[in-house]
Design an enzyme around this catalytic site. Sequence first.
Site, PDB file in Angstrom:
ATOM      1  N   CYS A   1       1.298  -1.507   0.186  1.00  0.00           N
ATOM      2  CA  CYS A   1       0.152   0.387   0.155  1.00  0.00           C
ATOM      3  C   CYS A   1       1.329   1.254   0.434  1.00  0.00           C
ATOM      4  CB  CYS A   1      -0.934   0.143   1.651  1.00  0.00           C
ATOM      5  SG  CYS A   1      -2.006   2.073   1.511  1.00  0.00           S
TER       6      CYS A   1
ATOM      7  N   PHE B   1       6.943  27.066   1.418  1.00  0.00           N
ATOM      8  CA  PHE B   1       7.875  27.710   1.446  1.00  0.00           C
ATOM      9  C   PHE B   1       7.963  28.838   2.216  1.00  0.00           C
ATOM     10  CE2 PHE B   1       9.963  26.192  -2.547  1.00  0.00           C
ATOM     11  CZ  PHE B   1      11.192  25.242  -2.095  1.00  0.00           C
ATOM     12  N   CYS B   2       7.837  28.117   3.452  1.00  0.00           N
ATOM     13  CA  CYS B   2       7.218  29.534   5.018  1.00  0.00           C
ATOM     14  C   CYS B   2       7.900  29.816   6.392  1.00  0.00           C
ATOM     15  CB  CYS B   2       5.996  28.738   5.497  1.00  0.00           C
ATOM     16  SG  CYS B   2       5.105  28.962   4.660  1.00  0.00           S
ATOM     17  N   LYS B   3       8.729  30.709   5.348  1.00  0.00           N
ATOM     18  CA  LYS B   3       9.315  31.249   6.574  1.00  0.00           C
ATOM     19  C   LYS B   3       9.448  32.671   7.192  1.00  0.00           C
ATOM     20  CE  LYS B   3      12.665  27.523   5.821  1.00  0.00           C
ATOM     21  NZ  LYS B   3      11.889  26.895   5.697  1.00  0.00           N
TER      22      LYS B   3
ATOM     23  N   GLY C   1       9.632  36.217   6.707  1.00  0.00           N
ATOM     24  CA  GLY C   1       9.155  37.373   5.594  1.00  0.00           C
ATOM     25  C   GLY C   1       9.071  36.892   4.078  1.00  0.00           C
ATOM     26  N   ARG C   2       8.605  35.629   3.988  1.00  0.00           N
ATOM     27  CA  ARG C   2       8.625  34.660   2.831  1.00  0.00           C
ATOM     28  C   ARG C   2       7.899  33.622   3.021  1.00  0.00           C
ATOM     29  NH1 ARG C   2      13.397  30.093   1.492  1.00  0.00           N
ATOM     30  NH2 ARG C   2      12.809  30.036  -0.463  1.00  0.00           N
TER      31      ARG C   2
END
Length: 277
Positions: free
Chosen positions: A121, A260-262, A264-265
């Site tokens: 699976c 891509f959450c950082k 300021g980004r």
Amino acid sequence: MKKTQQKEIENVTNITGVRQIELWRRDDLQHPRLDEVAEEVPVALVYNGISHVVMMASPKDLEYFALGFSLSEGIIESPRDIFGMDVVPSCNGLEVQIELSSRRFMGLKERRRALAGRTGCGVCGVEQLNDIGKPVQPLPFTQMFDLNKLDDALRHLNDFQPVGQLTGCTHAAAWMLPSGELVGGHEDVGRHVALDKLLGRRSQEGESWQQGAVLVSSRASYEMVQKSAMCGVEILFAVSAATTLAVEVAERCNLTLVGFCKPGRATVYTHPQRLSN
């Protein structure tokens, strides 16, 4: 090590999901030391006496996991479809024994017939290739989210990973309010399991999915998007990247997918109309 630091570690190692083992460091292979390692155990979900799936998971909050999995895989429509649940030890791991309504159990048995004869699976709950990325009911557009609130949430995501802080071995999934406050976070050695725990807890508590978003510490795979959409989540933020299939599914079901959450980004993959900056 300072006494305060030692006390903090002792407090964390007393929680479920961490165990001390003997190991060696590269710079000192002659002298073993004790260190904390995240536990990973087989967890079988057993519906009305029939084992449906075995997942590797952290051994805590398993009732939330079972409920979230049942909802996000379409086994049930609401928590009311489950009449009872018990977590019991088995020979090689843990079992979550779930009592389903007769109607939902009949539907599950039909799904299991389609699974008969398979030897492996890759995607749990999927019987054939045509079901991969099968669209759920399109999500409504009921909210706006200010991306400026994301930065503070990212700084606090680690607060929901006490095991991860000690071992470096867990993923987190948390609910983010429009204010940026994180509530109801869960961690697990498996990213899908962490998400299912969050979905299960909020569903059990009857919380709305329309005012906020899910934030996960992992990448955004197809299953993360599908599970979120199945429960009515409109926005999914991921610390890492998204896969192509995740983007395709998010586009079809009207889910806003951000990776891509950082601080300021952020990279918006689908439906930016729910976002402001």
